[in-house]
Design an enzyme around this catalytic site. Structure first.
Site, PDB file in Angstrom:
ATOM      1  N   TYR A 162       0.858  -1.192   0.000  1.00 33.25           N
ATOM      2  CA  TYR A 162       0.000   0.000   0.000  1.00 33.25           C
ATOM      3  C   TYR A 162       0.886   1.230   0.000  1.00 33.25           C
ATOM      4  O   TYR A 162       1.843   1.320   0.769  1.00 33.25           O
ATOM      5  CB  TYR A 162      -0.900  -0.015   1.246  1.00 33.25           C
ATOM      6  CG  TYR A 162      -1.776   1.211   1.380  1.00 33.25           C
ATOM      7  CD1 TYR A 162      -2.836   1.433   0.496  1.00 33.25           C
ATOM      8  CD2 TYR A 162      -1.552   2.142   2.392  1.00 33.25           C
ATOM      9  CE1 TYR A 162      -3.647   2.557   0.628  1.00 33.25           C
ATOM     10  CE2 TYR A 162      -2.367   3.266   2.530  1.00 33.25           C
ATOM     11  CZ  TYR A 162      -3.413   3.464   1.648  1.00 33.25           C
ATOM     12  OH  TYR A 162      -4.219   4.575   1.774  1.00 33.25           O
ATOM     13  N   ASP A 257       9.531   2.775  -0.714  1.00 29.55           N
ATOM     14  CA  ASP A 257       8.531   3.455   0.117  1.00 29.55           C
ATOM     15  C   ASP A 257       8.812   3.109   1.576  1.00 29.55           C
ATOM     16  O   ASP A 257       8.560   2.000   2.034  1.00 29.55           O
ATOM     17  CB  ASP A 257       7.124   3.011  -0.313  1.00 29.55           C
ATOM     18  CG  ASP A 257       6.033   3.725   0.477  1.00 29.55           C
ATOM     19  OD1 ASP A 257       6.348   4.452   1.439  1.00 29.55           O
ATOM     20  OD2 ASP A 257       4.841   3.545   0.119  1.00 29.55           O
ATOM     21  N   LYS A 289       4.834   9.301   8.521  1.00 34.99           N
ATOM     22  CA  LYS A 289       4.657   8.749   9.868  1.00 34.99           C
ATOM     23  C   LYS A 289       5.663   9.298  10.895  1.00 34.99           C
ATOM     24  O   LYS A 289       5.524  10.425  11.323  1.00 34.99           O
ATOM     25  CB  LYS A 289       4.638   7.226   9.798  1.00 34.99           C
ATOM     26  CG  LYS A 289       3.439   6.747   8.910  1.00 34.99           C
ATOM     27  CD  LYS A 289       3.174   5.282   9.017  1.00 34.99           C
ATOM     28  CE  LYS A 289       2.153   4.810   8.004  1.00 34.99           C
ATOM     29  NZ  LYS A 289       0.776   4.728   8.486  1.00 34.99           N
TER      30      LYS A 289
HETATM   31  C1  LIG Z   1       4.036   2.262   3.063  1.00 35.94           C
HETATM   32  C2  LIG Z   1       3.028   3.364   3.025  1.00 35.94           C
HETATM   33  N1  LIG Z   1       3.073   4.254   2.016  1.00 35.94           N
HETATM   34  C3  LIG Z   1       2.197   5.271   1.955  1.00 35.94           C
HETATM   35  C4  LIG Z   1       1.207   5.429   2.903  1.00 35.94           C
HETATM   36  C5  LIG Z   1       0.229   6.555   2.799  1.00 35.94           C
HETATM   37  O1  LIG Z   1       0.468   7.479   3.829  1.00 35.94           O
HETATM   38  P1  LIG Z   1      -0.694   8.474   4.300  1.00 35.94           P
HETATM   39  O2  LIG Z   1      -1.714   7.652   5.006  1.00 35.94           O
HETATM   40  O3  LIG Z   1       0.020   9.456   5.182  1.00 35.94           O
HETATM   41  O4  LIG Z   1      -1.242   9.128   3.077  1.00 35.94           O
HETATM   42  C6  LIG Z   1       1.137   4.520   3.953  1.00 35.94           C
HETATM   43  C7  LIG Z   1       0.074   4.638   4.985  1.00 35.94           C
HETATM   44  O5  LIG Z   1      -0.166   3.781   5.779  1.00 35.94           O
HETATM   45  C8  LIG Z   1       2.071   3.467   4.024  1.00 35.94           C
HETATM   46  O6  LIG Z   1       2.048   2.569   5.015  1.00 35.94           O
END
Ligand SMILES: Cc1ncc(COP(=O)(O)O)c(C=O)c1O
Length: 458
Positions: A162, A257, A289
């Protein structure tokens, strides 16, 4: 520190536990549903996967959440990762309060954003960073930059990874192994996913086949540095290195990511765990985060020559009214400066005690389980075989998890309300918090084992 090694031996298994009062949460949930879809501002919070009423949290301190009914819970969500130091950490709180007295947003460059960028560049494999407000924005911008830099259009991603709710990344695998993806949700047009290819995670042959099929067209491959969004499914040894090398040899960018793992799995994220010694380096990295210290801040960064394509230095447009916000970057900077090796050692030690107690109580209850970890992050799959990809993650027994979740909640432990999430601890999870988790496990494991046998389990 020094958690007692025999914590789990103190745990008796009660016959029954009565549910905690949730009257005030229920009343708020009813009001929320009248004015907000599903009563929540992010779907997983609604408890749809586990049933029941989400607890509305009134306040939090250290490892503890207090709901509007006055119940206290040990927090194993930690805001889905950010609260590395626990809630309301006194130094983060003081820095934020002080920052607020100087105004909250100017729309000009500020000192804390420079200092936070310097801190990130000193820890992570990036030369330059650009701040945004959410992880979604970070991955969306990184993909645009990769396409702008390479002049190519196809993107590769993995099933079960995700990256936020970016249209082109809300995609499911198409009918063939390397055919273009199909929209993962209504509202995403096929034109948004037809340049996305979704591959099985940890599958080198699929990656090689995709690069062959789309030769000369792949702008980037994006992967969670160690997936945490289908539960924790670490890369097999050398997998990130293979991805990095395959991207480079095909003229594509490797986007790691680290929104979840960055400054969380280790002080240098997943890259600090396997990248350094396996020798892989991402071209672009996304963060979020922990680096926002509990505020809406995220970033993407990478090679200086790639980042030079970004506006105003280069032609690829990207912007944000609240990007690099002084209060958010102050919270993030203070958090990262406090995130010392001792913090990660403490969380690792606390996680080890919890994992050992899970192992013991689940085994005693006859509940199939696989615990998977990367650095300080871990999750428990209610299945009997190692999980390497999304299909294998889906063998988890959701019915057993649901029963387990509520049995833990009733004993004052707030787990993620979904079977496919990482469990997060913080440096504030002290002996008392860990003991509460450990002591709740035997009863919850028994309840889950019974739920599993009623449904036939997995
Ligand atoms: C690996 C990863 N990338 C991107 C995101 C998206 O971040 P946001 O919820 O701040 O938009 C998340 C959210 O959980 C994530 O775990």
């Amino acid at each position: 520190m020094g958690f007692r090694a025999d914590l789990s031996e103190n745990a008796g298994v009660p016959d029954d536990i009565s549910p905690l009062s949730a009257a005030a949460s229920e009343a708020l949930f009813a009001r929320a549903k009248a004015v907000t879809p599903g009563g929540v501002n992010s779907p997983v919070r609604a408890f749809n996967a586990v049933g029941g009423t989400p607890r509305f949290i009134r306040e939090a301190k250290g490892a503890w959440l207090t709901d509007v009914d006055g119940n206290d819970y040990v927090d194993l969500i930690c805001s889905w990762g950010p609260m590395l130091l626990g809630h309301a950490h006194p130094e983060v709180q003081a820095a934020v309060l002080e920052a607020v007295t100087r105004g909250t947003s100017y729309g000009t460059p500020t000192t804390p954003e420079v200092e936070l960028a310097e801190e990130i560049v000193s820890r992570a494999p990036v030369e330059k960073v650009r701040f945004v407000s959410s992880g979604t924005e970070a991955t969306m911008s990184a993909i645009r930059l990769a396409r702008g830099f390479t002049g190519r259009d196809v993107i590769l991603k993995f099933a079960g990874n995700y990256h936020g709710h970016v249209d082109s990344l809300l995609a499911s695998a198409g009918s063939g192994l390397v055919t273009h993806a199909i929209p993962g949700t209504p509202g995403v047009p096929e034109s948004s996913t037809e340049l996305t290819v979704v591959l099985p995670y940890n599958d080198r042959a699929a990656v090689t086949a995709a690069f062959a099929e789309y030769q000369g067209r792949v702008a980037c491959l994006i992967t969670e540095a160690s997936p945490g969004n289908m539960g924790v499914v670490p890369p097999e040894p050398g997998f990130n290195q293979f991805l990095s090398e395959t991207c480079t040899s095909n003229g594509a960018l490797f986007i790691s990511d680290e929104v979840m793992t960055g400054f969380r799995a280790s002080n240098q994220g997943q890259w600090g765990l396997d990248g350094k010694h396996e020798g892989w380096t991402p071209d672009l990295v996304t963060f979020g985060k922990v680096m926002g210290g509990g505020f809406p801040a995220a970033a993407f960064g990478g090679r200086a020559d790639v980042m030079a394509s970004l506006s105003p230095d280069g032609p690829v447009y990207q912007a944000g009214t609240l990007s690099g916000n002084p209060v958010a970057t102050t919270a993030g900077l203070t958090t990262l400066r406090l995130a010392t090796d001792e913090v990660y050692a403490h969380i690792t030690e606390a996680a080890d005690v919890v994992k050992a107690a899970i192992e013991e109580s689940f085994t005693k209850a006859g509940l199939p389980h696989v615990i998977q970890s990367t650095g300080t992050m871990f999750s428990v799959f209610f299945t009997d075989r190692p999980v390497r990809n999304f299909d294998e993650a889906k063998t988890t027994d959701e019915t057993a998890y649901k029963a387990f979740f509520h049995a833990m909640l009733d004993q004052g432990v707030y787990l993620p309300p979904s079977a496919y999430e990482a469990w997060f601890l913080s440096s504030a999870h002290d002996e008392r918090a860990v003991a509460q988790i450990v002591e709740a496990l035997p009863y919850a494991a028994d309840v889950a084992a019974k739920a599993q046998s009623i449904t036939g389990g997995e």
